[in-house]
Design an enzyme around this catalytic site. Structure first.
Site, PDB file in Angstrom:
ATOM      1  N   PHE B 120       0.870  -1.177   0.000  1.00  0.00           N
ATOM      2  CA  PHE B 120       0.000   0.000   0.000  1.00  0.00           C
ATOM      3  C   PHE B 120       0.904   1.223   0.000  1.00  0.00           C
ATOM      4  O   PHE B 120       2.055   1.146   0.437  1.00  0.00           O
ATOM      5  CB  PHE B 120      -0.813   0.000   1.302  1.00  0.00           C
ATOM      6  CG  PHE B 120      -2.298  -0.060   1.125  1.00  0.00           C
ATOM      7  CD1 PHE B 120      -2.898  -1.097   0.429  1.00  0.00           C
ATOM      8  CD2 PHE B 120      -3.109   0.918   1.677  1.00  0.00           C
ATOM      9  CE1 PHE B 120      -4.267  -1.161   0.297  1.00  0.00           C
ATOM     10  CE2 PHE B 120      -4.478   0.860   1.547  1.00  0.00           C
ATOM     11  CZ  PHE B 120      -5.059  -0.178   0.858  1.00  0.00           C
ATOM     12  N   GLN B 241      -8.706  14.560   5.518  1.00  0.00           N
ATOM     13  CA  GLN B 241      -8.107  13.925   4.337  1.00  0.00           C
ATOM     14  C   GLN B 241      -9.073  13.937   3.143  1.00  0.00           C
ATOM     15  O   GLN B 241     -10.228  13.535   3.286  1.00  0.00           O
ATOM     16  CB  GLN B 241      -7.725  12.484   4.670  1.00  0.00           C
ATOM     17  CG  GLN B 241      -6.862  11.835   3.604  1.00  0.00           C
ATOM     18  CD  GLN B 241      -6.265  10.528   4.104  1.00  0.00           C
ATOM     19  OE1 GLN B 241      -6.983   9.617   4.510  1.00  0.00           O
ATOM     20  NE2 GLN B 241      -4.955  10.443   4.094  1.00  0.00           N
ATOM     21  N   HIS B 243      -9.574  12.825  -1.037  1.00  0.00           N
ATOM     22  CA  HIS B 243      -9.134  12.070  -2.210  1.00  0.00           C
ATOM     23  C   HIS B 243      -9.322  12.971  -3.420  1.00  0.00           C
ATOM     24  O   HIS B 243     -10.351  13.637  -3.526  1.00  0.00           O
ATOM     25  CB  HIS B 243     -10.015  10.837  -2.397  1.00  0.00           C
ATOM     26  CG  HIS B 243      -9.356   9.580  -1.973  1.00  0.00           C
ATOM     27  ND1 HIS B 243      -8.532   8.867  -2.801  1.00  0.00           N
ATOM     28  CD2 HIS B 243      -9.384   8.916  -0.802  1.00  0.00           C
ATOM     29  CE1 HIS B 243      -8.088   7.808  -2.156  1.00  0.00           C
ATOM     30  NE2 HIS B 243      -8.592   7.817  -0.940  1.00  0.00           N
ATOM     31  N   LEU B 253     -15.917   7.485  -4.536  1.00  0.00           N
ATOM     32  CA  LEU B 253     -14.499   7.491  -4.834  1.00  0.00           C
ATOM     33  C   LEU B 253     -14.163   6.777  -6.139  1.00  0.00           C
ATOM     34  O   LEU B 253     -14.594   5.652  -6.360  1.00  0.00           O
ATOM     35  CB  LEU B 253     -13.806   6.771  -3.679  1.00  0.00           C
ATOM     36  CG  LEU B 253     -12.317   6.912  -3.579  1.00  0.00           C
ATOM     37  CD1 LEU B 253     -11.982   8.328  -3.171  1.00  0.00           C
ATOM     38  CD2 LEU B 253     -11.795   5.924  -2.547  1.00  0.00           C
ATOM     39  N   GLU B 256      -7.249   5.692  -7.321  1.00  0.00           N
ATOM     40  CA  GLU B 256      -6.055   6.093  -8.056  1.00  0.00           C
ATOM     41  C   GLU B 256      -5.792   5.183  -9.254  1.00  0.00           C
ATOM     42  O   GLU B 256      -5.148   5.580 -10.217  1.00  0.00           O
ATOM     43  CB  GLU B 256      -4.823   6.036  -7.140  1.00  0.00           C
ATOM     44  CG  GLU B 256      -4.441   7.344  -6.521  1.00  0.00           C
ATOM     45  CD  GLU B 256      -4.847   7.432  -5.060  1.00  0.00           C
ATOM     46  OE1 GLU B 256      -5.563   6.528  -4.600  1.00  0.00           O
ATOM     47  OE2 GLU B 256      -4.457   8.403  -4.404  1.00  0.00           O
ATOM     48  N   ARG B 287      -1.693  12.645  -3.647  1.00  0.00           N
ATOM     49  CA  ARG B 287      -3.097  13.018  -3.528  1.00  0.00           C
ATOM     50  C   ARG B 287      -3.299  14.501  -3.261  1.00  0.00           C
ATOM     51  O   ARG B 287      -4.178  15.127  -3.855  1.00  0.00           O
ATOM     52  CB  ARG B 287      -3.748  12.248  -2.381  1.00  0.00           C
ATOM     53  CG  ARG B 287      -4.078  10.836  -2.746  1.00  0.00           C
ATOM     54  CD  ARG B 287      -4.687  10.151  -1.553  1.00  0.00           C
ATOM     55  NE  ARG B 287      -4.853   8.737  -1.850  1.00  0.00           N
ATOM     56  CZ  ARG B 287      -5.210   7.832  -0.963  1.00  0.00           C
ATOM     57  NH1 ARG B 287      -5.435   8.181   0.285  1.00  0.00           N
ATOM     58  NH2 ARG B 287      -5.337   6.571  -1.305  1.00  0.00           N
ATOM     59  N   HIS B 354     -12.739  12.544   2.939  1.00  0.00           N
ATOM     60  CA  HIS B 354     -12.669  11.108   3.184  1.00  0.00           C
ATOM     61  C   HIS B 354     -12.504  10.736   4.658  1.00  0.00           C
ATOM     62  O   HIS B 354     -13.180   9.842   5.146  1.00  0.00           O
ATOM     63  CB  HIS B 354     -11.494  10.552   2.381  1.00  0.00           C
ATOM     64  CG  HIS B 354     -11.391   9.070   2.359  1.00  0.00           C
ATOM     65  ND1 HIS B 354     -12.448   8.273   1.981  1.00  0.00           N
ATOM     66  CD2 HIS B 354     -10.368   8.225   2.667  1.00  0.00           C
ATOM     67  CE1 HIS B 354     -12.080   6.995   2.058  1.00  0.00           C
ATOM     68  NE2 HIS B 354     -10.831   6.948   2.482  1.00  0.00           N
ATOM     69  N   ARG B 398      -3.377  10.492   7.407  1.00  0.00           N
ATOM     70  CA  ARG B 398      -3.489   9.068   7.738  1.00  0.00           C
ATOM     71  C   ARG B 398      -2.974   8.203   6.597  1.00  0.00           C
ATOM     72  O   ARG B 398      -3.221   8.498   5.429  1.00  0.00           O
ATOM     73  CB  ARG B 398      -4.946   8.720   8.002  1.00  0.00           C
ATOM     74  CG  ARG B 398      -5.193   7.265   8.341  1.00  0.00           C
ATOM     75  CD  ARG B 398      -6.674   6.966   8.437  1.00  0.00           C
ATOM     76  NE  ARG B 398      -7.347   7.201   7.166  1.00  0.00           N
ATOM     77  CZ  ARG B 398      -7.502   6.278   6.220  1.00  0.00           C
ATOM     78  NH1 ARG B 398      -7.008   5.063   6.388  1.00  0.00           N
ATOM     79  NH2 ARG B 398      -8.134   6.562   5.094  1.00  0.00           N
TER      80      ARG B 398
END
Lengths: 81, 587
Positions: B120, B241, B243, B253, B256, B287, B354, B398
């Protein structure tokens, strides 16, 4: 329970853990509630008992419920969006 | 209104997502008498939407170590995370993932039978070296699997659930002990007083603050607003946060992956504008860079559509076959919610809110803390865990896979500390006779009749204002204007009236109470953002583009009274290892 309270209760059952489900379900109930007969309402209540991830698969058309009535309803909800 | 009924429990847990249920389980297993209050059926909590997975340095796919995970989390937080809490979280992770596995979470497997782990963003080996693979997942349903398992275990442990009850406000005595809460039975419309020796707030985030967001409708930050009304501060609310690519106006969403497969963004002139903002990475820049670029295009009049309020994501050049094969989920999403075919037309997108990094300040035991003259003190009887809490392991930003970890680590930690507290505090403290007056007055306010503004109207205006004035594009003048506009909306809240004053399943009243919560949090967020004159993590200021550790390596504390701000130092000292000192964050 009055009709208003029945609708309110139904709308609350459409509050789910995912934004996608909120959008699909509330859109359907707000547009089509007046047309739903008693049988269709019972189908909707049954469909709403489905766990969120599975319900998302149904409403996005990636899976089809085994019960033909629920399958038709899931398709209708998707097409109403 | 009838005189409310009273019930007594050892612990009241408000919220039935992963954090609340993990704590409740710990308590119920220790034979505490636990009540969980949830405004929706527990397995419909927003934890269910967490698809990515949960981080733990198991080292099943590539070598790994909790200390590397800690480094990545500190760096990801842009050094605003508290290093004692981060160490505690990363060290606990492996144990807690195995515990979830034993409880029945069906993690995906490797051929050798061990838990599969996927790589990730933001994960590294050897303190910033090669990509690590740290995220354990149960296919793409990790949150659901965890929530379902925790719910079943709670039923077995005899946790008492109050489903479809909405929490109004905390109960507090003169010495500052929290003694439970007044909640509302949505079905009957009647209030219920739940007295408890300990109360845990686990109500999740507040994504509904913004017009375009990825969150479920339920995410209205109810617990955060309750803390504010109880006179407690909220920490680091300016860090939210986003996106970069949500479906414009709707928020869902688009991952990516769409840009990873070759999709790119254009403005109304058809210009591929990311080339100007990030000449090398272009559409694959981080982002925050992509989000800010989209917001800048829109603000400078190069947005698309009749209102010029979004940009377009082009995927059509990839062709139907590639889209079907590589991005099937995104195809379904766009066809369902936009009724357009991405193989033929570009997709309207805008940054989507988000995750709430800020929240109720706690220590690593989940105890809520507030500043006193020297340092801080715990609020006796009150705990918070999960997205509503700010412990702070996420700091200014985060990392993916750390939110599911946060909720189980600190849900359990809070459960353990509550067990100790209950051992030392065996009896209910007397509830002052007037303790329920304020919560009941909050409820009664919505009985006012007459003409006025609508809940839905004010809420839509609030969300649009937050998006425009406190979204990803932040400057002093934008934020100053934002504060003025949000305060005006706060004033207008008093003019809002309900048309339906019935009791049975009056969800309009619940939505009004949620709106009150959102307004209180909007004030906290925009005032905190206005003051922070630096860019750090998710809080990005066009006029202060650099991180400023000299002046701003500190946590914001917002108090409702006089909209006062205080600051407290970041804990840079971990529990047992050397500190990771702030340095430039480069990926």
């Amino acid at each position: 329970m009055s009709e208003d309270a029945t609708l309110a209760r139904l709308r609350w059952q459409c509050r789910r853990g995912m934004a996608e489900l909120d959008a699909l379900l509330l859109n359907f109930v707000d547009r089509h509630y007046p047309e739903l007969d008693a049988g269709r309402l019972r189908d909707l209540e049954r469909l709403l008992k489905t766990p969120d991830p599975m319900l998302l698969e149904y409403l996005m058309g990636r899976m089809v419920p085994a019960d033909p009535a629920l399958a038709a309803l899931a398709r209708q909800i998707r097409e109403a969006m | 209104m009838n005189k409310p009924e009273y019930r007594r429990f050892d612990t009241l847990v408000i919220g039935a997502g992963g954090g609340g249920l993990r704590a409740a389980l710990q308590l119920a297993r220790a034979e505490a008498n636990v009540a969980v209050v949830s405004k929706v059926f527990p397995t419909r909590s927003h934890t269910v939407a967490a698809q990515g997975g949960i981080n733990a340095a198991l080292g099943n796919v590539r070598p790994d170590n909790w200390h590397w995970h800690m480094y990545d989390t500190v760096k990801g937080s842009d050094y605003l995370g508290d290093q004692d809490a981060i160490e505690y979280m990363c060290r606990s992770a492996a144990h807690l993932v195995y515990e979830l596995e034993h409880a029945g979470v069906p993690f995906s497997r490797l051929e050798n039978g061990k838990i599969y782990q996927r790589p990730f963003g933001g994960q590294s080996m050897n303190f910033g070296g090669e990509q690590a693979a740290r995220t354990c997942a149960a296919a793409d349903r990790t949150g659901h699997a965890m929530l379902h398992t925790l719910y079943q275990q709670n039923i077995r442990a005899k946790t008492h659930f109050f489903d479809e009850y909405f929490a109004i406000d905390l109960l507090r005595d003169e010495e500052g002990f929290i003694l439970g809460a007044v909640v509302l039975d949505i079905e009957t419309g009647e209030p219920l007083v739940i007295e408890a020796k300990t109360t845990l707030i686990a109500t999740g985030g507040a994504g509904q603050l913004f017009r375009t967001n990825t969150n479920a409708h339920i995410n209205t930050g109810d617990g955060l607003a309750m803390a504010l009304r109880a006179g407690l501060p909220l920490q680091d609310m300016e860090f939210f946060q986003f996106h970069p690519t949500g479906i414009a106006g709707k928020g869902m969403l688009i991952t990516e992956g769409a840009r990873g497969e070759g999709g790119y963004l254009v403005n109304k002139d058809g210009e591929r504008f990311m080339e100007r903002y990030a000449p090398h990475a272009k559409d694959l820049a981080s982002r925050d860079v992509v989000s800010r670029a989209i917001a800048t295009e829109v603000r400078e009049g190069r947005g698309c559509g009749p209102n010029g309020d979004y940009v377009l994501l082009k995927l059509d050049h990839l062709g139907e076959e590639v889209l079907k094969k590589r991005l099937p989920g995104i195809l379904d999403l766009i066809r369902t919610f936009l009724h357009i075919d991405p193989a033929k037309e570009p997709v309207p997108v805008f940054p989507t809110a988000h995750y709430t990094m800020g929240g109720i300040p706690t220590n690593r035991h989940g105890q809520v803390v507030a500043p006193v003259e020297q340092g801080e003190e715990v609020i006796p009887g009150l705990y918070a865990a999960g997205e509503c809490a700010c412990v702070s392991v996420h700091g200014a930003n985060r990392l993916g896979g750390n939110s599911l970890l946060d909720i189980v680590v600190f849900g359990r930690a809070a459960g353990n500390h509550i067990i100790e507290y209950l051992r030392e505090n065996r009896y209910h403290r007397p509830l002052p006779p007037d303790a329920v007056d304020r919560p009941l007055a909050r409820l009664a306010r919505w009985d006012r009749k007459g003409e006025g503004e609508s809940v839905a109207g004010l809420r839509a205006e609030l969300q649009a204002t937050m998006e425009e004035y406190c979204g990803v594009f932040r400057t002093q003048s934008v934020l100053d204007e934002g504060v003025a506009k949000i305060l005006e909306l706060e004033r207008r809240l008093d003019d809002v009236r309900l048309q339906d004053h019935s009791r049975i399943f009056n969800t309009a009243r619940i939505e009004a109470l949620e709106l009150e919560n959102l307004v209180a949090l909007a004030v906290a967020t925009v005032v905190s953002a206005q003051a922070r004159t630096e860019s750090r993590g998710a809080h990005s200021r066009i006029d202060y583009p650099e991180r400023d550790d000299v002046h701003w390596l500190k946590h914001t504390l917002f108090f409702r009274e006089d909209r006062r701000l205080e600051y407290k130092p970041v804990t840079l000292k971990p529990l047992s290892v050397e500190s990771f000192p702030p340095k430039e964050r480069v990926y």
